[in-house]
Design a protein around this motif. Structure first.
Motif, mmCIF file in Angstrom:
data_model
loop_
_atom_site.group_PDB
_atom_site.id
_atom_site.type_symbol
_atom_site.label_atom_id
_atom_site.label_comp_id
_atom_site.label_asym_id
_atom_site.label_seq_id
_atom_site.Cartn_x
_atom_site.Cartn_y
_atom_site.Cartn_z
ATOM 1 N N VAL A 63 0.817 -1.219 0.000
ATOM 2 C CA VAL A 63 0.000 0.000 0.000
ATOM 3 C C VAL A 63 0.848 1.266 0.000
ATOM 4 O O VAL A 63 0.313 2.370 -0.106
ATOM 5 C CB VAL A 63 -0.986 0.048 1.179
ATOM 6 C CG1 VAL A 63 -1.903 -1.166 1.167
ATOM 7 C CG2 VAL A 63 -0.271 0.217 2.515
ATOM 8 N N LYS A 64 2.143 1.140 0.093
ATOM 9 C CA LYS A 64 3.009 2.325 0.119
ATOM 10 C C LYS A 64 2.814 3.154 -1.142
ATOM 11 O O LYS A 64 2.794 2.638 -2.255
ATOM 12 C CB LYS A 64 4.471 1.901 0.262
ATOM 13 C CG LYS A 64 4.855 1.479 1.669
ATOM 14 C CD LYS A 64 6.316 1.107 1.771
ATOM 15 C CE LYS A 64 6.668 0.694 3.202
ATOM 16 N NZ LYS A 64 8.092 0.265 3.321
ATOM 17 N N GLY A 65 2.639 4.437 -0.932
ATOM 18 C CA GLY A 65 2.425 5.352 -2.043
ATOM 19 C C GLY A 65 0.973 5.468 -2.464
ATOM 20 O O GLY A 65 0.630 6.351 -3.259
ATOM 21 N N ARG A 66 0.104 4.604 -1.950
ATOM 22 C CA ARG A 66 -1.311 4.648 -2.308
ATOM 23 C C ARG A 66 -2.199 4.985 -1.113
ATOM 24 O O ARG A 66 -3.209 5.670 -1.269
ATOM 25 C CB ARG A 66 -1.749 3.302 -2.897
ATOM 26 C CG ARG A 66 -1.004 2.889 -4.148
ATOM 27 C CD ARG A 66 -1.653 1.664 -4.795
ATOM 28 N NE ARG A 66 -1.635 0.490 -3.930
ATOM 29 C CZ ARG A 66 -2.718 -0.220 -3.589
ATOM 30 N NH1 ARG A 66 -3.909 0.147 -4.037
ATOM 31 N NH2 ARG A 66 -2.609 -1.281 -2.818
ATOM 32 N N PHE A 67 -1.865 4.482 0.061
ATOM 33 C CA PHE A 67 -2.679 4.673 1.261
ATOM 34 C C PHE A 67 -1.958 5.615 2.216
ATOM 35 O O PHE A 67 -0.724 5.611 2.305
ATOM 36 C CB PHE A 67 -2.920 3.354 1.982
ATOM 37 C CG PHE A 67 -3.793 2.363 1.264
ATOM 38 C CD1 PHE A 67 -4.189 2.558 -0.049
ATOM 39 C CD2 PHE A 67 -4.230 1.225 1.924
ATOM 40 C CE1 PHE A 67 -5.000 1.631 -0.709
ATOM 41 C CE2 PHE A 67 -5.037 0.293 1.293
ATOM 42 C CZ PHE A 67 -5.407 0.499 -0.025
ATOM 43 N N THR A 68 -2.745 6.387 2.959
ATOM 44 C CA THR A 68 -2.194 7.291 3.966
ATOM 45 C C THR A 68 -3.010 7.178 5.242
ATOM 46 O O THR A 68 -4.239 7.314 5.201
ATOM 47 C CB THR A 68 -2.199 8.744 3.481
ATOM 48 O OG1 THR A 68 -1.472 8.845 2.252
ATOM 49 C CG2 THR A 68 -1.557 9.651 4.518
ATOM 50 N N ILE A 69 -2.338 6.961 6.363
ATOM 51 C CA ILE A 69 -3.005 6.932 7.663
ATOM 52 C C ILE A 69 -2.772 8.278 8.343
ATOM 53 O O ILE A 69 -1.671 8.839 8.276
ATOM 54 C CB ILE A 69 -2.491 5.755 8.534
ATOM 55 C CG1 ILE A 69 -3.334 5.611 9.795
ATOM 56 C CG2 ILE A 69 -1.010 5.889 8.836
ATOM 57 C CD1 ILE A 69 -3.043 4.325 10.582
ATOM 58 N N SER A 70 -3.816 8.803 8.953
ATOM 59 C CA SER A 70 -3.714 10.094 9.617
ATOM 60 C C SER A 70 -4.693 10.128 10.778
ATOM 61 O O SER A 70 -5.491 9.198 10.957
ATOM 62 C CB SER A 70 -4.007 11.233 8.636
ATOM 63 O OG SER A 70 -5.337 11.142 8.149
ATOM 64 N N TYR A 79 -7.888 7.974 10.276
ATOM 65 C CA TYR A 79 -8.371 7.798 8.915
ATOM 66 C C TYR A 79 -7.408 6.931 8.111
ATOM 67 O O TYR A 79 -6.210 6.873 8.394
ATOM 68 C CB TYR A 79 -8.507 9.151 8.218
ATOM 69 C CG TYR A 79 -9.440 10.099 8.905
ATOM 70 C CD1 TYR A 79 -8.948 11.114 9.720
ATOM 71 C CD2 TYR A 79 -10.824 9.979 8.765
ATOM 72 C CE1 TYR A 79 -9.799 11.985 10.362
ATOM 73 C CE2 TYR A 79 -11.683 10.853 9.405
ATOM 74 C CZ TYR A 79 -11.165 11.849 10.210
ATOM 75 O OH TYR A 79 -12.013 12.705 10.851
ATOM 76 N N LEU A 80 -7.936 6.299 7.101
ATOM 77 C CA LEU A 80 -7.119 5.609 6.110
ATOM 78 C C LEU A 80 -7.596 6.082 4.743
ATOM 79 O O LEU A 80 -8.671 5.692 4.282
ATOM 80 C CB LEU A 80 -7.223 4.093 6.226
ATOM 81 C CG LEU A 80 -6.304 3.324 5.286
ATOM 82 C CD1 LEU A 80 -4.836 3.505 5.714
ATOM 83 C CD2 LEU A 80 -6.653 1.834 5.259
ATOM 84 N N GLN A 81 -6.814 6.958 4.137
ATOM 85 C CA GLN A 81 -7.110 7.422 2.788
ATOM 86 C C GLN A 81 -6.530 6.414 1.803
ATOM 87 O O GLN A 81 -5.320 6.164 1.818
ATOM 88 C CB GLN A 81 -6.507 8.809 2.546
ATOM 89 C CG GLN A 81 -6.732 9.341 1.142
ATOM 90 C CD GLN A 81 -8.188 9.633 0.851
ATOM 91 O OE1 GLN A 81 -8.897 10.186 1.684
ATOM 92 N NE2 GLN A 81 -8.646 9.247 -0.336
ATOM 93 N N MET A 82 -7.393 5.859 0.978
ATOM 94 C CA MET A 82 -6.978 4.823 0.040
ATOM 95 C C MET A 82 -7.168 5.333 -1.383
ATOM 96 O O MET A 82 -8.303 5.599 -1.798
ATOM 97 C CB MET A 82 -7.786 3.542 0.264
ATOM 98 C CG MET A 82 -7.744 3.046 1.706
ATOM 99 S SD MET A 82 -8.540 1.445 1.924
ATOM 100 C CE MET A 82 -10.238 1.869 1.537
ATOM 101 N N ASN A 83 -6.076 5.502 -2.100
ATOM 102 C CA ASN A 83 -6.103 5.967 -3.476
ATOM 103 C C ASN A 83 -5.603 4.867 -4.411
ATOM 104 O O ASN A 83 -4.978 3.893 -3.971
ATOM 105 C CB ASN A 83 -5.231 7.209 -3.629
ATOM 106 C CG ASN A 83 -5.709 8.372 -2.789
ATOM 107 O OD1 ASN A 83 -6.902 8.543 -2.538
ATOM 108 N ND2 ASN A 83 -4.769 9.187 -2.335
ATOM 109 N N SER A 84 -5.884 5.030 -5.681
ATOM 110 C CA SER A 84 -5.432 4.070 -6.698
ATOM 111 C C SER A 84 -5.783 2.645 -6.291
ATOM 112 O O SER A 84 -4.941 1.735 -6.345
ATOM 113 C CB SER A 84 -3.922 4.205 -6.919
ATOM 114 O OG SER A 84 -3.588 5.515 -7.319
#
Length: 122
Positions: A63-70, A79-84
């Motif tokens: 998930v590196k480069g696609r997901f962001t935890i904040s 939050y878990l922002q999940m892109n691509s």
């Protein structure tokens, strides 16, 4: 401690979703908060973690480069922002909290949310 996960749904490949994990009954300046995911017949696997004391983050390679935890300290929410998103990201996603020295290991977490389904279509 209660964790309430939400934000899952159906999305096409390449799309985005944001998962939320609202925490109550916990001091939101301690613990490690994490997201795991699970598909039927497989073990729960680590996705991402955030150490609330110092904001350190860690991600699974896939998930590196696609997901962001904040986090939002005011809302006591992670939050878990999940892109691509990819079809292989389809799973039930769980948030977790606890003190652990092995954040990738699900057994180290004490509290779990109920899970939210993410389905990515091709």
């Amino acid at each position: 401690v209660q964790l309430q996960a939400s934000g899952g749904g159906l999305v096409q490949a390449g799309g985005s979703l944001r998962l939320s994990c609202a925490a109550s009954g916990v001091t939101f300046r301690s613990y490690i908060m994490a997201w795991f995911r699970q598909v039927p017949g497989k073990e729960r696997e680590f996705v991402a973690s955030l150490t609330l004391g110092n904001d350190d983050t860690d991600y699974a390679d896939f998930v590196k480069g696609r997901f962001t935890i904040s986090r939002d300290n005011v809302e006591n929410t992670v939050y878990l922002q999940m892109n691509s998103l990819k079809v292989e990201d389809t799973a039930v996603y769980y948030c977790a909290a606890g003190w652990t020295v092995t954040p990738h290991d699900a057994t180290g977490y004490t509290w779990w949310g109920q899970g939210t389904q993410v389905t990515v279509s091709s």
